[in-house]
Design a protein around this motif. Structure first.
Motif, PDB file in Angstrom:
ATOM      1  N   LYS A  48       0.866  -1.178   0.000  1.00 21.04           N
ATOM      2  CA  LYS A  48       0.000   0.000   0.000  1.00 21.04           C
ATOM      3  C   LYS A  48       0.905   1.230   0.000  1.00 21.04           C
ATOM      4  CE  LYS A  48      -3.970  -2.161   1.039  1.00 21.04           C
ATOM      5  NZ  LYS A  48      -5.175  -2.137   0.254  1.00 21.04           N
ATOM      6  N   VAL A  49       0.396   2.316  -0.503  1.00 20.59           N
ATOM      7  CA  VAL A  49       1.131   3.584  -0.421  1.00 20.59           C
ATOM      8  C   VAL A  49       0.268   4.595   0.323  1.00 20.59           C
ATOM      9  CG1 VAL A  49       2.657   3.339  -2.395  1.00 20.59           C
ATOM     10  CG2 VAL A  49       0.314   4.119  -2.772  1.00 20.59           C
ATOM     11  N   GLU A  62       1.057   3.710   6.584  1.00 26.81           N
ATOM     12  CA  GLU A  62      -0.083   4.506   7.032  1.00 26.81           C
ATOM     13  C   GLU A  62       0.188   6.005   6.839  1.00 26.81           C
ATOM     14  OE1 GLU A  62      -3.121   3.226   7.937  1.00 26.81           O
ATOM     15  OE2 GLU A  62      -2.155   1.377   7.349  1.00 26.81           O
ATOM     16  N   GLN A  63      -0.635   6.606   6.004  1.00 20.18           N
ATOM     17  CA  GLN A  63      -0.402   8.015   5.661  1.00 20.18           C
ATOM     18  C   GLN A  63      -0.238   8.934   6.882  1.00 20.18           C
ATOM     19  OE1 GLN A  63      -1.744  11.608   2.996  1.00 20.18           O
ATOM     20  NE2 GLN A  63      -3.520  10.406   3.511  1.00 20.18           N
ATOM     21  N   ASN A 102      -8.835  10.965   5.925  1.00 22.14           N
ATOM     22  CA  ASN A 102      -8.111   9.781   5.432  1.00 22.14           C
ATOM     23  C   ASN A 102      -8.957   8.518   5.462  1.00 22.14           C
ATOM     24  OD1 ASN A 102      -5.528   8.698   4.517  1.00 22.14           O
ATOM     25  ND2 ASN A 102      -5.537   7.555   6.447  1.00 22.14           N
TER      26      ASN A 102
HETATM   27  N1  LIG Z   1      -4.705   2.852   5.796  1.00 23.61           N
HETATM   28  C1  LIG Z   1      -3.754   3.120   4.764  1.00 23.61           C
HETATM   29  C2  LIG Z   1      -4.412   2.901   3.426  1.00 23.61           C
HETATM   30  C3  LIG Z   1      -3.392   2.909   2.314  1.00 23.61           C
HETATM   31  C4  LIG Z   1      -4.052   2.663   0.964  1.00 23.61           C
HETATM   32  O1  LIG Z   1      -5.055   1.938   0.854  1.00 23.61           O
HETATM   33  N2  LIG Z   1      -3.486   3.273  -0.057  1.00 23.61           N
HETATM   34  C5  LIG Z   1      -4.011   3.075  -1.395  1.00 23.61           C
HETATM   35  C6  LIG Z   1      -3.719   4.285  -2.238  1.00 23.61           C
HETATM   36  S1  LIG Z   1      -4.656   5.682  -1.762  1.00 23.61           S
HETATM   37  C7  LIG Z   1      -3.315   1.897  -2.029  1.00 23.61           C
HETATM   38  O2  LIG Z   1      -2.152   1.677  -1.820  1.00 23.61           O
HETATM   39  N3  LIG Z   1      -4.045   1.135  -2.809  1.00 23.61           N
HETATM   40  C8  LIG Z   1      -3.500   0.042  -3.544  1.00 23.61           C
HETATM   41  C9  LIG Z   1      -4.190  -1.218  -3.272  1.00 23.61           C
HETATM   42  O3  LIG Z   1      -5.101  -1.250  -2.423  1.00 23.61           O
HETATM   43  O4  LIG Z   1      -3.797  -2.211  -3.883  1.00 23.61           O
HETATM   44  C10 LIG Z   1      -3.223   4.553   4.900  1.00 23.61           C
HETATM   45  O5  LIG Z   1      -3.919   5.379   5.508  1.00 23.61           O
HETATM   46  O6  LIG Z   1      -2.117   4.856   4.419  1.00 23.61           O
END
Ligand SMILES: N[C@@H](CCC(=O)N[C@@H](CS)C(=O)NCC(=O)O)C(=O)O
Length: 219
Positions: A48-49, A62-63, A102
């Motif tokens: 995840k990013v 985690e952002q 978020n």
């Molecule tokens: N709880 C995590 C969520 C991170 C997240 O879901 N990021 C999305 C981008 S906004 C991602 O990486 N999505 C790719 C995927 O789910 O495969 C945070 O707050 O950073």
């Protein structure tokens, strides 16, 4: 030696961490996760990013955690207090708005947009529920912005920046021109924040939608 690397790309939760690195002039490399797939998945198997790895191997996902770490890494005390809050009450309020944007706001957006843009099977009820949830969250923002220019205190903090970033996806897809014209206070705040030099470059290529994503027509 660099202070570390931030994995970030076009995805919405990586916008503000990128802006913090740039505007606080951190010596942090920005790595595209897809172009550095092997390293990314080895360090961060959840894939995840955003995510961050320090020069000493310190890792964060985690952002909200990444944002807090990057701001503190700057060592710039006046910016740390402005962005994260100065008193313990302000710090809690900044965190409150960051979390709302978020999680609730961002997830209501995906629940509303994904069935309309084909990322998920179409489901009218799911889209309508998401719109209703978005309207409730908007009311929460308006409640504050009716008599304040910023979400916390009297200057822009990360709370405003992240709120505006997440609202961008909503204004690109779900709330069109007419809706925006009917929400003058929220849009005045959005306009102020998106012109703030700390983050304004994030909106260089953004085009807000005139019409919201249509529901598929019945066959
Ligand atoms: N709880 C995590 C969520 C991170 C997240 O879901 N990021 C999305 C981008 S906004 C991602 O990486 N999505 C790719 C995927 O789910 O495969 C945070 O707050 O950073």
């Amino acid at each position: 030696m660099s202070q570390g690397a931030l994995f970030a790309n076009f995805r919405i939760r990586t916008w503000l961490p990128r802006a913090v690195v740039k505007s606080l002039k951190l010596d942090v490399k920005i790595l595209d996760p897809e172009a550095n797939e092997q390293l990314w998945s080895k360090l961060f198997p959840l894939k995840k990013v955003p995510c961050f790895v320090g020069a000493d191997g310190f890792k964060l996902t985690e952002q909200l955690a990444v944002l807090s770490y990057l701001v503190n890494l700057s060592g710039n005390q006046s910016e740390i207090q402005r962005l994260l809050g100065s008193s313990y009450k302000e710090k809690a309020e900044v965190l409150q708005w960051l979390s709302l944007a978020n999680t609730d706001l961002c997830l209501a957006f995906t629940r509303g947009a994904f069935p309309l843009n084909g990322r998920e099977p179409y489901n009218r009820k799911k889209v309508e529920d998401a719109y209703a949830e978005l309207e409730r969250i908007v009311q929460r923002y308006e409640q504050r912005l009716n008599d304040h220019s910023f979400l916390v205190g009297d200057r822009a903090s990360l709370a405003d920046y992240l709120g505006a970033v997440i609202f961008t996806r909503i204004f690109e897809n779900l709330f069109g021109k007419k809706w925006r014209e009917e929400h003058a206070k929220l849009m005045q705040w959005f306009d102020t924040i998106t012109k703030d030099p700390f983050v304004s470059f994030l909106w260089d290529d953004v085009k807000l939608c005139d019409e919201p994503l249509p529901h598929p027509s019945k066959k």
